[in-house]
Design a protein around this motif. Structure first.
Motif, PDB file in Angstrom:
ATOM      1  N   ALA A  70       0.712  -1.505  -0.056  1.00  0.00           N
ATOM      2  CA  ALA A  70       0.139   0.024   0.055  1.00  0.00           C
ATOM      3  C   ALA A  70       0.865   1.333   0.106  1.00  0.00           C
ATOM      4  CB  ALA A  70      -1.064   0.118   1.225  1.00  0.00           C
ATOM      5  N   SER A  71       2.096   1.139  -0.072  1.00  0.00           N
ATOM      6  CA  SER A  71       3.120   2.191  -0.129  1.00  0.00           C
ATOM      7  C   SER A  71       2.736   3.129   1.217  1.00  0.00           C
ATOM      8  CB  SER A  71       3.010   3.287  -1.220  1.00  0.00           C
ATOM      9  OG  SER A  71       3.771   2.381  -2.261  1.00  0.00           O
ATOM     10  N   ASN A  72       2.638   2.491   2.512  1.00  0.00           N
ATOM     11  CA  ASN A  72       2.369   2.903   3.704  1.00  0.00           C
ATOM     12  C   ASN A  72       3.584   3.288   4.514  1.00  0.00           C
ATOM     13  OD1 ASN A  72       1.306   3.805   6.023  1.00  0.00           O
ATOM     14  ND2 ASN A  72       0.248   2.016   6.347  1.00  0.00           N
ATOM     15  N   PRO A  73       4.159   4.346   4.337  1.00  0.00           N
ATOM     16  CA  PRO A  73       5.278   4.710   5.185  1.00  0.00           C
ATOM     17  C   PRO A  73       5.050   4.644   6.713  1.00  0.00           C
ATOM     18  CG  PRO A  73       4.385   6.725   4.119  1.00  0.00           C
ATOM     19  CD  PRO A  73       3.658   5.690   3.753  1.00  0.00           C
ATOM     20  N   ASN A  74       3.740   4.811   7.026  1.00  0.00           N
ATOM     21  CA  ASN A  74       3.360   4.786   8.473  1.00  0.00           C
ATOM     22  C   ASN A  74       2.962   3.541   9.302  1.00  0.00           C
ATOM     23  OD1 ASN A  74       3.917   7.800   8.738  1.00  0.00           O
ATOM     24  ND2 ASN A  74       1.909   7.872   7.434  1.00  0.00           N
ATOM     25  N   ASP A  75       3.167   2.361   8.529  1.00  0.00           N
ATOM     26  CA  ASP A  75       2.759   0.942   9.099  1.00  0.00           C
ATOM     27  C   ASP A  75       3.648   0.952  10.335  1.00  0.00           C
ATOM     28  OD1 ASP A  75       2.611  -1.674   9.532  1.00  0.00           O
ATOM     29  OD2 ASP A  75       2.411  -2.144   7.274  1.00  0.00           O
ATOM     30  N   PRO A  76       2.695   0.834  11.391  1.00  0.00           N
ATOM     31  CA  PRO A  76       3.316   0.533  12.821  1.00  0.00           C
ATOM     32  C   PRO A  76       4.255  -0.801  12.798  1.00  0.00           C
ATOM     33  CG  PRO A  76       1.088   0.088  12.925  1.00  0.00           C
ATOM     34  CD  PRO A  76       1.398   0.604  11.315  1.00  0.00           C
ATOM     35  N   GLU A  77       4.256  -1.630  12.052  1.00  0.00           N
ATOM     36  CA  GLU A  77       5.048  -2.771  12.239  1.00  0.00           C
ATOM     37  C   GLU A  77       6.571  -2.511  11.652  1.00  0.00           C
ATOM     38  OE1 GLU A  77       4.531  -6.270  13.019  1.00  0.00           O
ATOM     39  OE2 GLU A  77       3.141  -5.014  14.132  1.00  0.00           O
ATOM     40  N   LEU A  78       6.683  -1.387  10.752  1.00  0.00           N
ATOM     41  CA  LEU A  78       7.980  -1.002  10.296  1.00  0.00           C
ATOM     42  C   LEU A  78       8.829  -0.450  11.811  1.00  0.00           C
ATOM     43  CD1 LEU A  78       7.356   1.267   7.433  1.00  0.00           C
ATOM     44  CD2 LEU A  78       8.553  -1.198   7.393  1.00  0.00           C
ATOM     45  N   ALA A  79       8.289   0.060  12.653  1.00  0.00           N
ATOM     46  CA  ALA A  79       8.889   0.549  13.706  1.00  0.00           C
ATOM     47  C   ALA A  79       9.272  -0.635  14.931  1.00  0.00           C
ATOM     48  CB  ALA A  79       8.151   1.803  14.502  1.00  0.00           C
ATOM     49  N   ARG A  80       8.285  -1.414  14.764  1.00  0.00           N
ATOM     50  CA  ARG A  80       8.382  -2.508  15.903  1.00  0.00           C
ATOM     51  C   ARG A  80       9.695  -3.277  15.615  1.00  0.00           C
ATOM     52  NH1 ARG A  80       4.031  -7.375  16.326  1.00  0.00           N
ATOM     53  NH2 ARG A  80       5.148  -8.467  17.869  1.00  0.00           N
ATOM     54  N   TYR A  81      10.272  -3.120  14.033  1.00  0.00           N
ATOM     55  CA  TYR A  81      11.457  -4.072  13.792  1.00  0.00           C
ATOM     56  C   TYR A  81      12.585  -3.271  13.224  1.00  0.00           C
ATOM     57  CZ  TYR A  81       8.183  -7.686  14.555  1.00  0.00           C
ATOM     58  OH  TYR A  81       7.132  -8.369  15.026  1.00  0.00           O
ATOM     59  N   ALA A  82      12.549  -2.031  13.260  1.00  0.00           N
ATOM     60  CA  ALA A  82      13.647  -1.081  12.846  1.00  0.00           C
ATOM     61  C   ALA A  82      13.235   0.167  13.546  1.00  0.00           C
ATOM     62  CB  ALA A  82      13.264  -0.663  11.435  1.00  0.00           C
ATOM     63  N   SER A  83      14.567   0.744  13.823  1.00  0.00           N
ATOM     64  CA  SER A  83      14.798   2.008  14.342  1.00  0.00           C
ATOM     65  C   SER A  83      15.885   2.890  13.675  1.00  0.00           C
ATOM     66  CB  SER A  83      15.038   1.699  15.816  1.00  0.00           C
ATOM     67  OG  SER A  83      15.087   2.896  16.607  1.00  0.00           O
ATOM     68  N   GLY A  84      15.956   4.152  14.054  1.00  0.00           N
ATOM     69  CA  GLY A  84      17.048   4.965  13.637  1.00  0.00           C
ATOM     70  C   GLY A  84      17.198   5.387  12.221  1.00  0.00           C
ATOM     71  N   HIS A  85      18.228   5.328  11.758  1.00  0.00           N
ATOM     72  CA  HIS A  85      18.635   5.350  10.384  1.00  0.00           C
ATOM     73  C   HIS A  85      17.729   4.345   9.320  1.00  0.00           C
ATOM     74  CE1 HIS A  85      20.778   6.810   6.892  1.00  0.00           C
ATOM     75  NE2 HIS A  85      21.131   5.447   6.569  1.00  0.00           N
ATOM     76  N   ALA A  86      17.694   3.026  10.103  1.00  0.00           N
ATOM     77  CA  ALA A  86      16.951   2.137   9.207  1.00  0.00           C
ATOM     78  C   ALA A  86      15.626   2.340   8.877  1.00  0.00           C
ATOM     79  CB  ALA A  86      17.183   0.698   9.663  1.00  0.00           C
ATOM     80  N   LEU A  87      14.994   2.715   9.936  1.00  0.00           N
ATOM     81  CA  LEU A  87      13.302   3.195  10.119  1.00  0.00           C
ATOM     82  C   LEU A  87      13.298   4.517   8.820  1.00  0.00           C
ATOM     83  CD1 LEU A  87      10.561   2.745  10.881  1.00  0.00           C
ATOM     84  CD2 LEU A  87      11.263   4.212  12.949  1.00  0.00           C
TER      85      LEU A  87
END
Length: 182
Positions: A70-87
């Motif tokens: 869905a080209s969703n940059p705000n998907d909460p799962e991203l922040a669950r597994y990535a942080s900082g520069h990677a996120l």
């Protein structure tokens, strides 16, 4: 994905990626391509820390592929597994895809290997090496208009993870060009 992973990650990081590589041989394939558990780790068990770090890496990819649909940059799962520069890289890349009306489809094939844990006892940092195969992925225009995606393939990737508030997270990564691993 072909390339979503390549496009999203390299559009944002292209100048930095060349310096992030490794000449290590490609890791051996594993039998699973996703992990379904949270990447928590007791810090006193090396084996558990290694598995939890690998799970977090796999789950970052799973979250990224899901968000790309869905080209969703705000998907909460991203922040669950990535942080900082990677996120930041993942979110900016997905936002660029969204702005261009692009969506992703398909799956990547992962072959990660934990190549280091620090410190040797009670690890809080991990390094993962992978040969990411993006050949089964593609980007397309959400409105159905023509879009010529680049070809996918096998790409060397190095990732750094840290134990943050009891969970392993990818904090930095470098994805090389197609053909950089076998």
């Amino acid at each position: 994905m072909s390339n979503l992973a390549a496009r999203v990650l390299t559009v944002v990081l292209l100048p930095a990626l060349a310096a992030c590589g490794t000449n290590d041989p490609a890791p051996k394939p594993t039998t699973t391509t996703t992990a379904s558990t949270a990447a928590k780790s007791p810090v006193n068990d090396i084996g558990t820390a290694s598995k939890a770090a690998e799970d977090a890496y796999r789950n970052m990819w799973k979250a990224f592929i899901s968000a790309s649909r869905a080209s969703n940059p705000n998907d909460p799962e991203l922040a669950r597994y990535a942080s900082g520069h990677a996120l930041d890289v993942l979110m900016r890349g997905l936002q660029q895809s969204k702005d261009q009306g692009l969506l992703g489809r398909g799956e990547v094939i992962l072959r990660p290997s934990v190549s280091g844990l620090e410190p040797a006892t009670a690890p809080t940092k991990a390094a993962v090496e992978d040969c990411v195969d993006t050949s089964g992925t593609a980007m397309y225009k959400a409105d159905g208009s023509p879009y010529q995606d680049s070809l996918g393939g096998k790409r060397s990737m190095s990732a750094s993870l840290e134990l943050i508030d009891g969970s392993w997270k990818v904090v930095n990564f470098g994805l090389k060009a197609v053909g950089t691993c076998a």
